[in-house]
Design a protein around this motif. Structure first.
Motif, PDB file in Angstrom:
ATOM      1  N   MET A   1       6.480 -32.585   0.677  1.00 14.79           N
ATOM      2  CA  MET A   1       6.053 -32.134  -0.609  1.00 14.79           C
ATOM      3  C   MET A   1       7.072 -32.692  -1.883  1.00 14.79           C
ATOM      4  N   ILE A   2       8.334 -32.322  -1.686  1.00 14.67           N
ATOM      5  CA  ILE A   2       9.167 -32.552  -2.737  1.00 14.67           C
ATOM      6  C   ILE A   2       9.766 -34.036  -2.850  1.00 14.67           C
ATOM      7  N   PHE A   3      10.097 -34.551  -1.639  1.00 13.97           N
ATOM      8  CA  PHE A   3      10.753 -35.753  -1.681  1.00 13.97           C
ATOM      9  C   PHE A   3       9.925 -36.946  -2.307  1.00 13.97           C
ATOM     10  N   PRO A   4       8.503 -36.891  -2.113  1.00 14.43           N
ATOM     11  CA  PRO A   4       7.877 -37.759  -2.737  1.00 14.43           C
ATOM     12  C   PRO A   4       7.944 -37.611  -4.276  1.00 14.43           C
ATOM     13  N   MET A   5       7.779 -36.467  -4.723  1.00 22.74           N
ATOM     14  CA  MET A   5       8.144 -36.352  -6.206  1.00 22.74           C
ATOM     15  C   MET A   5       9.273 -36.706  -6.734  1.00 22.74           C
TER      16      MET A   5
END
Ligand code: PHE
Length: 484
Positions: free
Chosen positions: A294-298
């Motif tokens: 969830m965090i890294f794509p952002m």
């Protein structure tokens, strides 16, 4: 018997063999309402700030996929076997973290009780900073609702975090609010409080997490993130990475704090401990992966650094959210997720100390909860005032690190001692019959008993010994790894 345990015994005032009153109290112990309730409560304790806040930035700093693989390995070889050991101890004894050792040794004076006390101390210490950092999450919900991040650049959002961090009063306010939430839940007892709320919040957490991962899948940085998380870059792995992965596996499974001993004491004899432990361990790992997904794509979508450290969640993410469509909803979902994860973990720390006080001193729950809150509050003060008041800002100058990392060092020491001794106790002091019945002769995974027994006797203590040797500098793995 040591002087310390004598002193504790004096306070405890237990008789051995147990008096009728003690027997009645043990027999009347509350049990989990349902298996699902227990699984969600234990998973709630496991999934917390460690999983949401610490894991992502540690993955970022330690070579992505390689760290994830090591983390998985330690979950399987150390985490889950030790998880089973803590649960079975608690279920066997039907008492809190300290009382369990007294009961299992058949000696209400046993020096093994000290191991239980160390785990209670670790719970208190972690509770201190946990309630402050979770309070930051509450503050960020309010900041999201007032839309203060809109139109700000990364630097401005970073400065906002620093200003907040250095404002002792605000930190204190949110710390008190967070402790009050915990007190309200824990005061209600096991099934009406902890189990009921953990069930609700852990389910909410899963739902919010699925929504956020789906959202992240639509972002352009998703592929890069998957590659980053799954492709192991072994060149970034150092001996410290290995130790960090092991430490985090224990921390995220709430091991070494007496949590699973206490939760195990509310289990019934027919509950399947190995299967439940696998489910909780698996859920914890999958959630960790999902949080990274969830965090890294952002982060990658905006070309930001995944290695930004502790500020990843409170500085980088609010900036990223402010630039994405639906930013308020996204940010709200995320910080609510963080708070739910934190509450379901912190109530488990509170329960360790509450169960201990009610077990040993026969206090009623209300008194035990208030004393726990007061101690947790006091221990959290230095973290709350780390950037602002008294001598805490100068702490770093004196000790070379801020107050929170300093307590972390202490906590980590307590943990390795507790984890090592507990495994030795279970693996080498309990007899074969106790081990077999503890593991469960009717468990769906009964075939794995020999593997588990081997891991608890050898793999877990050896891995923990390696940490101790490295920490004390007796073995410098960084130097050894350079020889190869
Ligand atoms: N497992 C929790 C987390 O990942 C931390 C925790 C530690 C919870 C000790 C309870 C006791 O954040």
């Amino acid at each position: 018997m040591t002087i310390a345990s004598n002193a504790l015994r004096w306070r405890v005032g237990h008789s051995f063999p147990p008096t009728n009153l003690e027997k009645v109290m043990t027999e009347k112990r509350e049990h989990w309402g349902s298996r699902l309730g227990f699984i969600l409560t234990a998973a709630g304790s496991a999934i917390g700030l460690g999983t949401m806040w610490k894991l992502p930035y540690v993955v970022g700093q330690n070579g992505g996929g390689a760290f994830v693989l090591l983390f998985l390995l330690f979950n399987l070889v150390v985490g889950i076997p030790y998880f089973i050991a803590e649960l079975m101890l608690g279920r066997h004894a039907q008492r809190g973290a300290v009382g369990t050792f007294y009961k299992m040794t058949g000696d209400e004076d046993s020096s093994w009780g000290l191991i239980g006390w160390l785990s209670v101390c670790a719970s208190f210490l972690v509770m201190g900073w946990y309630c402050v950092v979770a309070g930051w999450g509450l503050n960020y919900v309010l900041m999201t609702l007032t839309e203060v991040f809109q139109g700000k650049n990364a630097e401005q959002i970073g400065t906002m975090f620093q200003t907040f961090r250095d404002s002792g009063d605000l930190n204190l306010l949110w710390q008190v609010v967070f402790i009050a939430i915990n007190a309200t839940i824990v005061l209600k007892g096991l099934s009406d409080g902890i189990e009921k709320w953990s069930k609700l919040m852990t389910s909410g957490l899963f739902a919010a997490l699925i929504c956020l991962v789906c959202y992240s899948m639509t972002l352009s940085g998703f592929e890069q993130a998957v590659e980053y998380i799954l492709y192991p870059d072994w060149s970034a792995v150092t001996s410290n990475t290995v130790l960090e992965a092991l430490g985090l596996a224990l921390f995220t499974l709430s091991l070494g704090y007496g949590v699973m001993v206490t939760y195990g004491s509310y289990m019934k004899p027919e509950d399947d401990i190995p299967q439940t432990s696998m489910i909780v361990g698996g859920a914890n790992f999958i959630v960790s992966l999902m949080i990274a997904l969830m965090i890294f794509p952002m982060v990658f979508t905006f070309g930001l650094e995944p290695t930004s450290g502790e500020g990843l969640i409170f500085q980088t993410l609010p900036y990223v959210f402010s630039m994405l469509p639906g930013s308020t909803i996204l940010s709200l979902l995320f910080f609510l997720l963080l708070i739910f994860a934190a509450i379901t973990s912190s109530v488990s720390m509170f329960e360790v100390t509450v169960a201990n006080f009610t077990d040993l001193y026969k206090w009623d729950r209300r008194k035990a909860v208030w004393v726990t809150c007061a101690i947790g509050f006091a221990i959290g003060l230095p973290t709350a005032f780390q950037g602002s008041s008294w001598f805490f800002p100068s702490w770093e100058g004196v000790f070379g690190m801020q107050f929170m990392p300093t307590t972390d060092v202490l906590i980590n020491w307590l943990l390795v001692i507790v984890a090592f001794s507990t495994c030795v106790f279970v693996g080498w002091r309990l007899d074969e019959k106790q081990l077999k019945t503890g593991f469960g002769t009717k468990s769906a995974l009964v075939g794995l008993y020999p593997v588990w027994r081997f891991l608890v006797r050898w793999a877990v203590p050896i891995c923990i010994c390696v940490i101790i040797l490295n920490k004390t500098g007796i073995l410098d793995f960084e130097r050894i790894s350079r020889w190869f």
